[in-house]
Design a protein around this motif. Structure first.
Motif, PDB file in Angstrom:
ATOM      1  N   GLY A 126      10.291  -5.334   2.733  1.00  0.00           N
ATOM      2  CA  GLY A 126       9.207  -5.919   1.955  1.00  0.00           C
ATOM      3  C   GLY A 126       7.868  -5.430   2.451  1.00  0.00           C
ATOM      4  N   GLY A 127       7.830  -4.176   2.887  1.00  0.00           N
ATOM      5  CA  GLY A 127       6.629  -3.631   3.517  1.00  0.00           C
ATOM      6  C   GLY A 127       5.472  -3.385   2.579  1.00  0.00           C
ATOM      7  N   THR A 128       5.648  -3.652   1.283  1.00  0.00           N
ATOM      8  CA  THR A 128       4.536  -3.569   0.338  1.00  0.00           C
ATOM      9  C   THR A 128       4.093  -4.965  -0.113  1.00  0.00           C
ATOM     10  N   GLY A 129       4.719  -6.014   0.436  1.00  0.00           N
ATOM     11  CA  GLY A 129       4.424  -7.377   0.022  1.00  0.00           C
ATOM     12  C   GLY A 129       3.290  -8.009   0.803  1.00  0.00           C
ATOM     13  N   LYS A 130       3.106  -9.312   0.592  1.00  0.00           N
ATOM     14  CA  LYS A 130       1.941 -10.016   1.145  1.00  0.00           C
ATOM     15  C   LYS A 130       1.916  -9.979   2.674  1.00  0.00           C
ATOM     16  N   THR A 131       3.035 -10.306   3.308  1.00  0.00           N
ATOM     17  CA  THR A 131       3.048 -10.252   4.768  1.00  0.00           C
ATOM     18  C   THR A 131       3.487  -8.885   5.269  1.00  0.00           C
ATOM     19  N   GLY A 132       4.425  -8.245   4.578  1.00  0.00           N
ATOM     20  CA  GLY A 132       4.989  -6.990   5.057  1.00  0.00           C
ATOM     21  C   GLY A 132       3.963  -5.884   5.206  1.00  0.00           C
ATOM     22  N   ARG A 133       3.084  -5.730   4.232  1.00  0.00           N
ATOM     23  CA  ARG A 133       2.114  -4.636   4.334  1.00  0.00           C
ATOM     24  C   ARG A 133       1.115  -4.889   5.449  1.00  0.00           C
ATOM     25  N   ARG A 134       0.816  -6.164   5.704  1.00  0.00           N
ATOM     26  CA  ARG A 134      -0.085  -6.483   6.812  1.00  0.00           C
ATOM     27  C   ARG A 134       0.594  -6.216   8.148  1.00  0.00           C
ATOM     28  N   VAL A 135       1.857  -6.576   8.258  1.00  0.00           N
ATOM     29  CA  VAL A 135       2.608  -6.285   9.479  1.00  0.00           C
ATOM     30  C   VAL A 135       2.666  -4.775   9.710  1.00  0.00           C
ATOM     31  N   ALA A 136       2.966  -4.019   8.655  1.00  0.00           N
ATOM     32  CA  ALA A 136       3.053  -2.559   8.783  1.00  0.00           C
ATOM     33  C   ALA A 136       1.729  -1.968   9.239  1.00  0.00           C
ATOM     34  N   ASP A 137       0.636  -2.423   8.655  1.00  0.00           N
ATOM     35  CA  ASP A 137      -0.680  -1.898   9.041  1.00  0.00           C
ATOM     36  C   ASP A 137      -1.018  -2.233  10.490  1.00  0.00           C
ATOM     37  N   LYS A 138      -0.708  -3.451  10.908  1.00  0.00           N
ATOM     38  CA  LYS A 138      -1.025  -3.864  12.277  1.00  0.00           C
ATOM     39  C   LYS A 138      -0.174  -3.107  13.289  1.00  0.00           C
ATOM     40  N   LEU A 139       1.097  -2.870  12.975  1.00  0.00           N
ATOM     41  CA  LEU A 139       1.948  -2.085  13.869  1.00  0.00           C
ATOM     42  C   LEU A 139       1.444  -0.647  13.957  1.00  0.00           C
ATOM     43  N   ALA A 140       1.090  -0.069  12.816  1.00  0.00           N
ATOM     44  CA  ALA A 140       0.584   1.304  12.811  1.00  0.00           C
ATOM     45  C   ALA A 140      -0.697   1.414  13.631  1.00  0.00           C
ATOM     46  N   ALA A 141      -1.540   0.397  13.567  1.00  0.00           N
ATOM     47  CA  ALA A 141      -2.782   0.409  14.347  1.00  0.00           C
ATOM     48  C   ALA A 141      -2.505   0.370  15.850  1.00  0.00           C
ATOM     49  N   LEU A 142      -1.340  -0.155  16.217  1.00  0.00           N
ATOM     50  CA  LEU A 142      -0.940  -0.182  17.626  1.00  0.00           C
ATOM     51  C   LEU A 142      -0.228   1.103  18.044  1.00  0.00           C
ATOM     52  N   GLY A 143      -0.111   2.044  17.106  1.00  0.00           N
ATOM     53  CA  GLY A 143       0.556   3.302  17.407  1.00  0.00           C
ATOM     54  C   GLY A 143       2.069   3.228  17.301  1.00  0.00           C
ATOM     55  N   ARG A 144       2.589   2.222  16.617  1.00  0.00           N
ATOM     56  CA  ARG A 144       4.031   2.062  16.479  1.00  0.00           C
ATOM     57  C   ARG A 144       4.479   2.573  15.109  1.00  0.00           C
ATOM     58  N   PRO A 145       5.417   3.496  15.077  1.00  0.00           N
ATOM     59  CA  PRO A 145       5.862   4.042  13.797  1.00  0.00           C
ATOM     60  C   PRO A 145       6.567   2.982  12.955  1.00  0.00           C
ATOM     61  N   VAL A 146       6.338   3.056  11.658  1.00  0.00           N
ATOM     62  CA  VAL A 146       6.828   2.045  10.728  1.00  0.00           C
ATOM     63  C   VAL A 146       7.586   2.723   9.595  1.00  0.00           C
ATOM     64  N   ARG A 147       8.685   2.105   9.187  1.00  0.00           N
ATOM     65  CA  ARG A 147       9.387   2.527   7.970  1.00  0.00           C
ATOM     66  C   ARG A 147       9.321   1.375   6.982  1.00  0.00           C
ATOM     67  N   ILE A 148       8.848   1.656   5.784  1.00  0.00           N
ATOM     68  CA  ILE A 148       8.732   0.634   4.750  1.00  0.00           C
ATOM     69  C   ILE A 148      10.074   0.444   4.066  1.00  0.00           C
ATOM     70  N   GLY A 149      10.585  -0.782   4.116  1.00  0.00           N
ATOM     71  CA  GLY A 149      11.846  -1.104   3.448  1.00  0.00           C
ATOM     72  C   GLY A 149      11.585  -1.643   2.062  1.00  0.00           C
ATOM     73  N   SER A 150      11.686  -0.780   1.062  1.00  0.00           N
ATOM     74  CA  SER A 150      11.490  -1.183  -0.330  1.00  0.00           C
ATOM     75  C   SER A 150      12.248  -0.218  -1.222  1.00  0.00           C
ATOM     76  N   ARG A 151      12.372  -0.563  -2.473  1.00  0.00           N
ATOM     77  CA  ARG A 151      13.107   0.315  -3.396  1.00  0.00           C
ATOM     78  C   ARG A 151      12.381   1.630  -3.628  1.00  0.00           C
ATOM     79  N   THR A 152      11.086   1.662  -3.331  1.00  0.00           N
ATOM     80  CA  THR A 152      10.330   2.907  -3.473  1.00  0.00           C
ATOM     81  C   THR A 152      10.079   3.580  -2.128  1.00  0.00           C
ATOM     82  N   GLY A 153      10.675   3.041  -1.051  1.00  0.00           N
ATOM     83  CA  GLY A 153      10.488   3.617   0.265  1.00  0.00           C
ATOM     84  C   GLY A 153      11.285   4.901   0.442  1.00  0.00           C
TER      85      GLY A 153
END
Length: 285
Positions: free
Chosen positions: A25-52
């Motif tokens: 749900g990395g494009t959703g309300k909480t998921g995209r915020r989590v992904a952005d915050k992890l990326a800002a910490l230098g942690r690689p992220v994979r978005i789990g969605s049907r368009t990922g």
């Protein structure tokens, strides 16, 4: 914009390797915020969605393995809601697949006062994962990013909630807690319950939105059947009406202090959310 990566790990300046976090749900309300915050910490992220890339679909278990490849932890969100039929079974099956693939660290977004959601929690724990449960009140962002946006624009929020109260919580606070849980092992085996700082009725919500937007926004209580008809008209699952009745019967009419305990600061108030959201123009009629 949410950052994604095609690599499964990165090397930090101190020489440590950091594996990828799957954010379902990395494009959703909480998921995209989590992904952005992890990326800002230098942690690689994979978005789990049907368009990922690769795609992830809860209803297509064959997509789970490729999405988990090279992942050592995951933020697990379920759409439309953990209270819906079949959710607990799918969450349990995914958790088992994740642990088998080497992604033992799982953080599950759950709801307050939902027995069906608690079954999903138990199934995830039974997988043998290093788990954290994050139980949340209703999101502030439901009013500017989700199913309450259109009613706010129309100037009338019609819901089968009568005078029920809810301690609405902000998605930014949820994301901060989730990131802490994903990156700090002290949260393993803990359940964090998150709410905002005060209880609000939907009359109160309408008043805050009116103040923030400078126009009249009202709240109208309607019957469960009338609301089911509204949901049908918008192509949304009618089970949402039953969910309203279930979780707004008073069982959640109390505050929790997970935000303060995890982050060491108070949660964001709905009035602050409404003022900042109004400034973006999202509610300009």
């Amino acid at each position: 914009m949410t950052q994604t990566t095609q690599t499964t790990q990165t090397t930090q300046a101190d020489g440590q390797t950091v594996a990828t976090t799957l954010v379902i749900g990395g494009t959703g309300k909480t998921g995209r915020r989590v992904a952005d915050k992890l990326a800002a910490l230098g942690r690689p992220v994979r978005i789990g969605s049907r368009t990922g890339e690769p795609p992830f679909d809860w209803n297509e278990p064959a997509t789970w393995g490729p999405a988990l490849d090279g992942v050592d932890r995951a933020y697990v969100t379920y759409y439309p809601d953990l209270a819906f039929p079949g959710a607990a079974e799918q969450v349990g099956a995914f958790a088992e697949a994740a642990v088998a693939a080497g992604a033992r660290r799982l953080v599950l977004l759950s709801g307050r006062g939902e027995a069906a959601a608690e079954l999903s929690e138990r199934n995830l724990k039974a997988s043998g994962a290093d788990w954290t449960i994050v139980r949340c009140a209703w999101f502030n962002q439901n009013f500017d990013e989700s199913f309450f946006l259109e009613p706010v624009l129309a100037g009338e929020i019609a819901l089968p909630t009568a005078d029920a109260v809810e301690p609405f919580v902000d998605a930014e606070d949820i994301a901060d807690v989730v990131v802490a849980a994903l990156t700090d092992d002290r949260h393993i085996g803990r359940t964090h319950e998150l709410t905002g700082p005060r209880l609000l009725s939907f009359h109160d919500v309408a008043a805050e939105l009116s103040k923030a937007t400078g126009r009249e926004i009202g709240y109208v209580p309607v019957s469960n059947e009338d609301y089911r008809a509204v949901l049908r008209g918008h192509g949304l699952p009618e089970d949402f009406a039953e969910l309203f009745a279930l979780i707004l019967d008073g069982r959640n009419a109390h505050l929790a202090y997970g935000v303060q305990e995890v982050l060491g600061r108070p949660p964001r108030d709905f009035a602050d959310f409404a003022r900042e959201a109004a400034a973006t123009g999202v509610w300009n009629a």
